[in-house]
Design a protein around this motif. Structure first.
Motif, PDB file in Angstrom:
ATOM      1  N   SER A  61     -17.702-140.765 -19.817  1.00  0.00           N
ATOM      2  CA  SER A  61     -17.086-139.429 -19.742  1.00  0.00           C
ATOM      3  C   SER A  61     -15.564-139.481 -19.731  1.00  0.00           C
ATOM      4  O   SER A  61     -14.905-138.508 -20.096  1.00  0.00           O
ATOM      5  CB  SER A  61     -17.585-138.689 -18.495  1.00  0.00           C
ATOM      6  N   SER A  62     -14.974-140.603 -19.315  1.00  0.00           N
ATOM      7  CA  SER A  62     -13.507-140.688 -19.245  1.00  0.00           C
ATOM      8  C   SER A  62     -12.869-140.991 -20.594  1.00  0.00           C
ATOM      9  O   SER A  62     -11.642-140.956 -20.730  1.00  0.00           O
ATOM     10  CB  SER A  62     -13.094-141.769 -18.233  1.00  0.00           C
ATOM     11  N   LEU A  63     -13.669-141.299 -21.596  1.00  0.00           N
ATOM     12  CA  LEU A  63     -13.139-141.666 -22.912  1.00  0.00           C
ATOM     13  C   LEU A  63     -13.034-140.435 -23.811  1.00  0.00           C
ATOM     14  O   LEU A  63     -13.946-139.609 -23.842  1.00  0.00           O
ATOM     15  CB  LEU A  63     -14.027-142.718 -23.569  1.00  0.00           C
ATOM     16  N   ASN A  64     -11.924-140.344 -24.539  1.00  0.00           N
ATOM     17  CA  ASN A  64     -11.682-139.187 -25.414  1.00  0.00           C
ATOM     18  C   ASN A  64     -12.005-139.446 -26.875  1.00  0.00           C
ATOM     19  O   ASN A  64     -11.994-138.532 -27.682  1.00  0.00           O
ATOM     20  CB  ASN A  64     -10.218-138.740 -25.299  1.00  0.00           C
ATOM     21  N   ASN A  65     -12.281-140.701 -27.216  1.00  0.00           N
ATOM     22  CA  ASN A  65     -12.509-141.071 -28.616  1.00  0.00           C
ATOM     23  C   ASN A  65     -14.011-141.147 -28.881  1.00  0.00           C
ATOM     24  O   ASN A  65     -14.698-142.058 -28.401  1.00  0.00           O
ATOM     25  CB  ASN A  65     -11.835-142.415 -28.910  1.00  0.00           C
ATOM     26  N   ASN A  66     -14.569-140.201 -29.635  1.00  0.00           N
ATOM     27  CA  ASN A  66     -16.008-140.172 -29.914  1.00  0.00           C
ATOM     28  C   ASN A  66     -16.481-141.409 -30.671  1.00  0.00           C
ATOM     29  O   ASN A  66     -17.624-141.846 -30.516  1.00  0.00           O
ATOM     30  CB  ASN A  66     -16.368-138.921 -30.716  1.00  0.00           C
ATOM     31  N   ASN A  67     -15.610-141.958 -31.522  1.00  0.00           N
ATOM     32  CA  ASN A  67     -15.990-143.159 -32.263  1.00  0.00           C
ATOM     33  C   ASN A  67     -16.183-144.340 -31.325  1.00  0.00           C
ATOM     34  O   ASN A  67     -17.134-145.125 -31.473  1.00  0.00           O
ATOM     35  CB  ASN A  67     -14.924-143.492 -33.309  1.00  0.00           C
ATOM     36  N   VAL A  68     -15.278-144.461 -30.354  1.00  0.00           N
ATOM     37  CA  VAL A  68     -15.398-145.532 -29.362  1.00  0.00           C
ATOM     38  C   VAL A  68     -16.637-145.314 -28.500  1.00  0.00           C
ATOM     39  O   VAL A  68     -17.388-146.255 -28.197  1.00  0.00           O
ATOM     40  CB  VAL A  68     -14.125-145.603 -28.494  1.00  0.00           C
ATOM     41  N   PHE A 103      -7.344-148.187 -22.051  1.00  0.00           N
ATOM     42  CA  PHE A 103      -6.089-148.856 -21.714  1.00  0.00           C
ATOM     43  C   PHE A 103      -4.926-148.360 -22.568  1.00  0.00           C
ATOM     44  O   PHE A 103      -3.778-148.520 -22.192  1.00  0.00           O
ATOM     45  CB  PHE A 103      -6.255-150.378 -21.871  1.00  0.00           C
ATOM     46  N   SER A 104      -5.220-147.784 -23.712  1.00  0.00           N
ATOM     47  CA  SER A 104      -4.188-147.197 -24.579  1.00  0.00           C
ATOM     48  C   SER A 104      -4.902-146.358 -25.622  1.00  0.00           C
ATOM     49  O   SER A 104      -6.135-146.270 -25.632  1.00  0.00           O
ATOM     50  CB  SER A 104      -3.331-148.280 -25.259  1.00  0.00           C
ATOM     51  N   ASP A 105      -4.112-145.725 -26.506  1.00  0.00           N
ATOM     52  CA  ASP A 105      -4.714-144.944 -27.583  1.00  0.00           C
ATOM     53  C   ASP A 105      -5.516-145.813 -28.543  1.00  0.00           C
ATOM     54  O   ASP A 105      -6.327-145.300 -29.323  1.00  0.00           O
ATOM     55  CB  ASP A 105      -3.630-144.200 -28.374  1.00  0.00           C
ATOM     56  N   ASN A 129     -13.907-155.615 -25.584  1.00  0.00           N
ATOM     57  CA  ASN A 129     -12.801-154.766 -26.058  1.00  0.00           C
ATOM     58  C   ASN A 129     -13.222-154.023 -27.315  1.00  0.00           C
ATOM     59  O   ASN A 129     -13.767-154.631 -28.259  1.00  0.00           O
ATOM     60  CB  ASN A 129     -11.567-155.604 -26.378  1.00  0.00           C
ATOM     61  N   PHE A 130     -12.946-152.735 -27.360  1.00  0.00           N
ATOM     62  CA  PHE A 130     -13.211-151.904 -28.539  1.00  0.00           C
ATOM     63  C   PHE A 130     -11.871-151.406 -29.087  1.00  0.00           C
ATOM     64  O   PHE A 130     -11.210-150.581 -28.456  1.00  0.00           O
ATOM     65  CB  PHE A 130     -14.119-150.726 -28.162  1.00  0.00           C
ATOM     66  N   ASP A 131     -11.454-151.976 -30.227  1.00  0.00           N
ATOM     67  CA  ASP A 131     -10.185-151.605 -30.853  1.00  0.00           C
ATOM     68  C   ASP A 131     -10.416-150.453 -31.827  1.00  0.00           C
ATOM     69  O   ASP A 131     -11.448-150.391 -32.512  1.00  0.00           O
ATOM     70  CB  ASP A 131      -9.592-152.791 -31.627  1.00  0.00           C
ATOM     71  N   ASN A 132      -9.440-149.563 -31.896  1.00  0.00           N
ATOM     72  CA  ASN A 132      -9.558-148.456 -32.858  1.00  0.00           C
ATOM     73  C   ASN A 132      -8.227-148.198 -33.542  1.00  0.00           C
ATOM     74  O   ASN A 132      -7.154-148.561 -33.041  1.00  0.00           O
ATOM     75  CB  ASN A 132     -10.056-147.185 -32.183  1.00  0.00           C
ATOM     76  N   TRP A 172      -9.029-142.326 -35.855  1.00  0.00           N
ATOM     77  CA  TRP A 172      -9.317-143.048 -34.617  1.00  0.00           C
ATOM     78  C   TRP A 172     -10.580-143.902 -34.741  1.00  0.00           C
ATOM     79  O   TRP A 172     -11.291-144.146 -33.766  1.00  0.00           O
ATOM     80  CB  TRP A 172      -9.442-142.085 -33.432  1.00  0.00           C
ATOM     81  N   ALA A 173     -10.864-144.389 -35.957  1.00  0.00           N
ATOM     82  CA  ALA A 173     -12.081-145.164 -36.207  1.00  0.00           C
ATOM     83  C   ALA A 173     -12.023-146.518 -35.501  1.00  0.00           C
ATOM     84  O   ALA A 173     -10.959-147.130 -35.346  1.00  0.00           O
ATOM     85  CB  ALA A 173     -12.274-145.374 -37.703  1.00  0.00           C
ATOM     86  N   VAL A 174     -13.181-147.016 -35.068  1.00  0.00           N
ATOM     87  CA  VAL A 174     -13.277-148.337 -34.439  1.00  0.00           C
ATOM     88  C   VAL A 174     -13.105-149.398 -35.523  1.00  0.00           C
ATOM     89  O   VAL A 174     -13.806-149.387 -36.544  1.00  0.00           O
ATOM     90  CB  VAL A 174     -14.639-148.502 -33.726  1.00  0.00           C
ATOM     91  N   SER A 175     -12.163-150.305 -35.300  1.00  0.00           N
ATOM     92  CA  SER A 175     -11.857-151.320 -36.306  1.00  0.00           C
ATOM     93  C   SER A 175     -12.363-152.706 -35.925  1.00  0.00           C
ATOM     94  O   SER A 175     -12.537-153.563 -36.789  1.00  0.00           O
ATOM     95  CB  SER A 175     -10.340-151.384 -36.541  1.00  0.00           C
ATOM     96  N   ASN A 176     -12.610-152.934 -34.616  1.00  0.00           N
ATOM     97  CA  ASN A 176     -13.045-154.268 -34.192  1.00  0.00           C
ATOM     98  C   ASN A 176     -13.684-154.185 -32.813  1.00  0.00           C
ATOM     99  O   ASN A 176     -13.343-153.313 -32.001  1.00  0.00           O
ATOM    100  CB  ASN A 176     -11.856-155.234 -34.176  1.00  0.00           C
TER     101      ASN A 176
END
Length: 936
Positions: free
Chosen positions: A744-751, A775-777, A797-800, A807-811
């Motif tokens: 719930s604390s995450l704002n990125n739907n892709n993540v 930890f960051s955008d 770690n989920f990078d985007n 804001w797509a997940v890249s790694n």
């Protein structure tokens, strides 16, 4: 002296006897032959008397400005002469003793009987002819057209004049109407109509433009007399109250040597009728951007703001701005007079804007390019720039072609204003090309020499030292041919801002004024510092030049003292001065003395602000007269600041028109072209040509110019496929209830989608999601524990990517875990990264219903081209910044993802950034896709 205005009318004349209505109401004449009633026109004024009254006021000002004219301005008469016969129903109000109305048959008797203190003087006559030069009248070349007007149908020609204009003119109250068109013929058509739109509610019509250069161009094109806004609204005098508001008591004496900025105040608008119609031509050049130098400022320095203030937003005056909404301006384009937000901030009454639609068809390649550029500016879409060279109006040229053209155009001295020009972005490129023309085609070397073409960059007056001529006015943008280089003078000037003296070098030339009527020859001085610079005078040179002016003023003050001037007498007769005590009057005497002695010899004067303001008002008026005198008589103060005139910048060409221009399409290194600035610049360059444009280094733009192509799937034997990581998105992802508290604390739907899918796949090994944290955008972490296992907790770690990649997940990276589980976890990572959201590929989407933005035309083109190859294309999913397509040909399939930008600020709107192949079972469709998109 008499001003005559001849009117070709006969019949019974009707006009009001009331003084105010006599000036402001329409006049009519009833013809003797058929009793029909028609309106008597007064040019751009409501009636013949108002027209002559304005002419008389202008002549009055001319006479007062030239003491050489031995004329009593108050005794100038004005006469309307009708062809006749006429009858007059009413009497001319007795107040207007300078005015007469008569028929032509009585003209001789009137002249014989006329008596005035102004008698004929040959010298005055010769001087007047120089002020008002005109060709000899030739009856064979001047056709007289008689125009009769039916007042009941004054604005009836609505099939050619927009209804917005008619409605605006018929309103009783004031307001602003903005008329926009990319076609100069349309703008001139509006001006012609409006210049004759006088009525009872519009007694006066004025046509103004940004500068004298632009005004002269408009007059040449349309024959509508147009004035410079600068000459109309600036040049007023301040009031004692204004001086009091601006005066600082503690530094008025100390700073009198340091204030180098001259401010030209706004005039009073009392001579402009309260119901006048003001037409501002080429209004895109009028801006509220700050424009001033270290030495000079007109009003507030913001022309549009001063113009609106002068016209008084509370009056009933009507203001019409006519301009090109796509052209460059003299300032920021967003500060133009055509921008609604600017007008709304400055003007409280109604504002109406009408823009002539961009034509859908054009007759030639040059105009097509202009239309494409204009449409891009309108749509805020700068993703497509192409050229269709018809070799009639638009040509692509190389270096050899350019040299041939320059030789054809400029290998001989010009006898008229140039009809060709080479247009650049940078002044440095202009200088290089101008020197090339001198050395290669005119063969007159690098230095200023005979037959050089110069263009003025300032307004000056060439003084007359004989007393027989009048000073010649030179306007910014005029052209000159050098006849002879005569001499040079250097003046070292000491200024506080430089340790060494600043050398001001003046060069005297004999030139032919190609832009002045009759193309006279004259001698003038140029400021060599400006001429040899690329970007104009340095700050130190500007200050040195102002100090030079101050030295000249000081020299004149020694001969023309303030205490001998009319301004000093006016000061002594001022009521406030008369009421001062002896100390106050003595303070003024000391302050006057301080202005003519050295700084060391000045007395410290303790006095009031009111006393200082009173003296400042009259002394500034005195200094203004001194400066005007110097400006009319001193050749160095009037030094021309020219540059070579064959190659000029696009900005310099604005408002001018050539038959042919060469344009260098590449402006400078690291210069963005997919933006409004470049589109306006190129549009303005193309608009400066009446006939042909030759472009070198044309810049091309298309939506795929920076689009990468990634094939993430390799076809191997059998059905096995190896997938490479793709950017991962989860649009409209449905989260099961058990996961919601943990993400719930995450704002990125892709993540969120990636974490949940990853967590589902590792549950079988006993990994339980404990928490998540952003930890960051661009980085989010998921924390896991393993049940019934004595092992490390797992951190992933989920990078985007950023906004431009939705804001797509890249790694996905495993940060901490036991090495024994690493292979399992990496397989899960690859499995998640290659996840494609479930899409029903068999759904029969209507492939013609593409998005309605810029993609529609491109996707429709794909549909047509694939259809020719027997291939179907289906839009499977469309979301922010990306679309997914399926291509089929019999059993062959190809699924790909295409990313596009939407940011105007980052210049990504209208461009595709990446194409990713998601699935395929053949290479053939990949080749087909590349061929349609890239042409290969």
């Amino acid at each position: 002296m008499i001003i005559f205005d001849f009117k070709d009318y006969s019949g019974e004349i009707y006009f009001p006897e009331d003084e105010d209505d006599f000036q402001s109401a329409e006049w009519y004449i009833e013809r003797f032959s058929d009793q029909s009633k028609i309106r008597i026109k007064g040019g751009s004024y409501v009636n013949p008397f108002f027209q002559l009254k304005k002419y008389r006021e202008e002549l009055y000002n001319v006479v007062n400005n030239y003491p050489q004219l031995n004329i009593n301005a108050s005794k100038i008469a004005s006469v309307n002469v009708f062809s006749g016969p006429i009858g007059v129903k009413n009497k001319v109000p007795g107040k207007f003793r300078f005015y007469r109305l008569l028929e032509e048959a009585n003209l001789e008797d009137f002249i014989v009987d006329f008596s005035s203190s102004n008698s004929f003087d040959l010298d005055t006559s010769i001087f007047l002819k120089r002020i008002f030069p005109a060709d000899d009248w030739n009856i064979s070349t001047n056709n007289i057209t008689k125009i009769e007007e039916n007042t009941s149908e004054k604005y009836s020609n609505t099939d050619v004049i927009e209804p917005e204009i008619i409605e605006f003119l018929q309103k009783d109250e004031g307001g602003i109407l903005v008329l926009e068109s990319m076609e100069i013929s349309q703008r001139d058509k509006w001006l012609h109509f409006l210049s004759e739109a006088t009525s009872k509610t519009i007694p006066e019509i004025e046509s103004w433009a940004h500068s004298s250069r632009i005004a002269n161009r408009i007059f040449t094109r349309t024959n509508v007399k147009t004035h410079s806004i600068y000459s109309v609204i600036y040049g007023g005098t301040t009031k004692v109250e204004d001086e009091l508001l601006n005066l600082e008591e503690d530094n008025s004496d100390d700073n009198q040597d340091n204030n180098l900025l001259e401010i030209i105040p706004i005039k009073s608008n009392t001579t402009l009728d309260e119901k006048a119609l003001i037409i501002i031509n080429e209004a895109h050049l009028v801006s509220r951007s700050l424009n001033q130098s270290e030495l000079l400022r007109f009003g507030s320095g913001r022309l549009l703001e001063d113009l609106i203030k002068f016209l008084d937003p509370k009056s009933n005056r009507k203001i019409i701005f006519i301009g090109d909404p796509y052209s460059l301006s003299f300032g920021k384009s967003e500060d133009s007079a055509l921008e609604l937000k600017n007008l709304e901030e400055l003007y409280s009454q109604s504002i109406t804007i009408y823009r002539k639609p961009i034509p859908f068809v054009c007759n030639n390649a040059k105009d097509k390019t202009r239309i494409d550029l204009a449409r891009g500016i309108d749509d805020i879409m700068f993703n497509n720039l192409d050229y269709f060279f018809d070799n009639d109006t638009l040509f692509e040229v190389n270096q050899s072609d350019i040299l041939h053209k320059l030789n054809q155009w400029f290998s001989y001295p010009l006898e008229n204003e140039p009809q060709q020009a080479f247009l650049f972005y940078s002044k440095k490129d202009c200088l290089k090309t101008n020197l090339l023309i001198k050395n290669r085609f005119l063969n007159n070397g690098n230095d200023l020499a005979k037959n050089d073409l110069l263009i003025a960059n300032n307004n000056i007056t060439i003084p007359d030292h004989t007393g027989l001529q009048i000073p010649t006015k030179i306007i910014n943008g005029m052209f000159f041919k050098v006849i002879e280089v005569l001499e040079s003078i250097c003046n070292p000037i000491d200024i506080r801002q430089s340790k060494t003296p600043i050398e001001l070098k003046f060069v005297k030339l004999k030139v032919q004024c190609l832009s002045v009527l009759g193309k006279p020859q004259t001698e003038l001085w140029i400021l060599d510092n400006f001429f040899k610079s690329i970007d104009g005078l340095s700050k130190e040179e500007k200050i040195a030049f102002q100090v030079f002016i101050n030295i000249k003023i000081a020299e004149v003050k020694k001969e023309k003292k303030f205490t001998d001037s009319k301004f000093y007498n006016d000061l002594l007769n001022n009521e406030f001065y008369k009421n001062l005590d002896d100390k106050g009057k003595n303070d003024i005497s000391n302050l006057i003395n301080n202005k003519i002695v050295s700084k060391e010899s000045r007395l410290k004067v303790e006095t009031t602000k009111e006393v200082r303001a009173l003296l400042s008002y009259y002394y500034k008026s005195f200094e203004k007269e001194i400066f005007n005198y110097i400006r009319e008589t001193d050749p160095f103060i009037n030094a021309l600041m020219p540059s070579y005139g064959w190659a000029i910048t696009v900005h310099k060409s604005i408002g001018s028109f050539y038959d042919e221009v060469i344009v260098k399409g590449h402006r400078k290194d690291d210069d963005g072209i997919s933006n409004e600035s470049y589109y306006r610049w190129l549009y303005s360059a193309f608009s400066s040509s009446n006939k042909r444009v030759y472009i070198t280094h044309p810049q091309y733009i298309n939506p795929f110019m920076n689009c990468s192509f990634e094939d993430l799937e390799n076809v191997v034997d059998g059905n096995e496929k190896v997938k490479l990581p793709a950017l991962l998105t989860f649009n409209n992802y449905m989260i099961e209830e058990k996961w919601k508290p943990l993400v719930s604390s995450l704002n990125n739907n892709n993540v969120v989608g990636a974490i949940v899918e990853f967590s589902k796949k590792i549950e079988e090994k006993g990994y339980i999601l404990k928490s998540t944290k952003s930890f960051s955008d661009y980085l989010n972490k998921a924390f896991y524990e393993r049940l019934n296992q004595d092992s490390k907790d797992l951190v992933v770690n989920f990078d985007n990517k950023g906004a431009n990649k939705n804001w797509a997940v890249s790694n996905i990276r495993v940060e901490t875990t036991d090495s024994s589980e690493l292979e399992f976890l990496e397989n899960v990572v690859n499995d998640v990264l290659n996840t494609t959201p479930t899409i029903d590929e068999e759904t029969n989407h209507n492939t013609n219903q593409f998005p309605t933005d810029f993609r529609n035309e491109i996707y429709s083109h794909w549909l047509t081209e694939f259809d020719k190859q027997g291939v179907t294309i289906q839009l499977l999913k469309s979301s922010n910044n990306q679309d997914i397509f399926l291509i089929r040909k019999m059993n062959d399939k190809l699924k790909f993802q295409i990313w596009y930008g939407t940011s105007v600020k980052n210049h990504t709107r209208g461009f595709f950034s990446k194409i990713v192949i998601l699935e395929k079972n053949t290479e053939t469709l990949v080749s087909n896709l590349k061929e349609i998109i890239y042409g290969h």
